[in-house]
Design a protein around this motif. Structure first.
Motif: not given
Length: 287
Positions: A276-284
């Motif tokens: 869940r966290i990776y999906e939210a911040i991956n592009t950053l």
């Protein structure tokens, strides 16, 4: 690969897992690692619990599997309080044999069930010893709000500088919930001449017992915003889980915007939360 080299190329993103406490749960950790592998972490660190030599074997077995079976760089935690120099030399040889190049060098917590050894009084002693006896990448722990045993914040930074001067190549922070504590710590470290990469340790809090355990063990500050969220949803497990994930994501977004060197996620062996966290911040992470 020595993971300190990664900071020259990118913002590092990594995970921490811990050995299962029950023998019949051993396969669960490998299922967790398999699920974390899909998130392309830069490394996975493996904690060393307070169970003596058996924990030692579990930690290094899992770290070896991460490196050699899953193709992910691994970090083995090595607390020294219950080890002699002879024992550490044997551990270093075992790590070399397994191809593990990265060690998180710790003093470790005092366990009433074990009489502490006196060969390594401080983490800096262990770091110096590792540096003398092997070509490892050495990671040290740091504490944005100060270690609870330190007389003051200034003393804590002095102790951290000793670790760096002894040979630490990078740092990972204890968890924190107030980013301002991290930014103040980063400034103090820079003033003290500490100029190695600092990864921010982030733990998503997803249940009330976890909060109570964290406060008891780590003695970290709980901001009003965090407390309000936890109090609002403490009787709704699903909502509390989602709120804890959202709070961690908010922390990470702010840290990345402020130029953090990397994010080290304390997964608590829960790949769902990591996803869940990776999906939210991956592009950053690659922006």
């Amino acid at each position: 690969m020595k993971i300190c080299e990664l900071f020259q190329m990118k913002k590092v993103f990594s995970f921490e897992v811990f050995p299962p406490r029950r023998i019949d749960s051993v396969n669960i950790i490998y299922d967790t690692i398999e699920k974390l592998k899909g998130l392309n972490p830069d490394f996975i660190s493996v904690t060393y619990s307070a169970g003596g030599s058996e924990s030692n074997a579990d930690t290094f077995k899992i770290a070896s599997a991460i490196k050699n079976n899953y193709g992910i760089e691994s970090v083995a935690h090595l607390p020294s309080i219950n080890h002699t120099k002879v024992e550490v030399l044997k551990i270093l040889e075992d790590l070399r044999t397994a191809g593990i190049e990265n060690i998180l060098a710790l003093r470790g917590d005092v366990n009433p069930s074990f009489s502490p050894k006196n060969d390594f009084k401080f983490a800096s002693d262990l770091i110096s010893f590792i540096k003398e006896h092997g070509d490892f990448n050495i990671i040290a722990a740091c504490y944005p709000e100060g270690h609870f045993e330190s007389p003051s914040i200034i003393d804590d930074i002095r102790n951290l500088k000793r670790k760096v001067d002894a040979g630490a190549n990078q740092l990972i922070t204890q968890l924190f919930f107030d980013n301002n504590c991290f930014y103040s710590f980063r400034e103090r470290a820079a003033i003290a001449g500490i100029n190695i990469p600092i990864e921010a340790g982030i733990m998503p809090v997803v249940n009330k017992k976890q909060i109570e355990r964290i406060v008891a063990l780590c003695r970290v500050n709980l901001p009003k915003k965090f407390l309000a969220i936890m109090n609002r949803y403490e009787n709704n497990p699903e909502a509390l889980r989602d709120a804890g994930i959202a709070y961690a994501v908010d922390q990470i977004i702010d840290l990345i915007a402020q130029g953090v060197d990397g994010i080290h996620l304390y997964t608590m062996n829960n790949p769902y939360i990591a996803h869940r966290i990776y999906e939210a911040i991956n592009t950053l992470l690659v922006a």
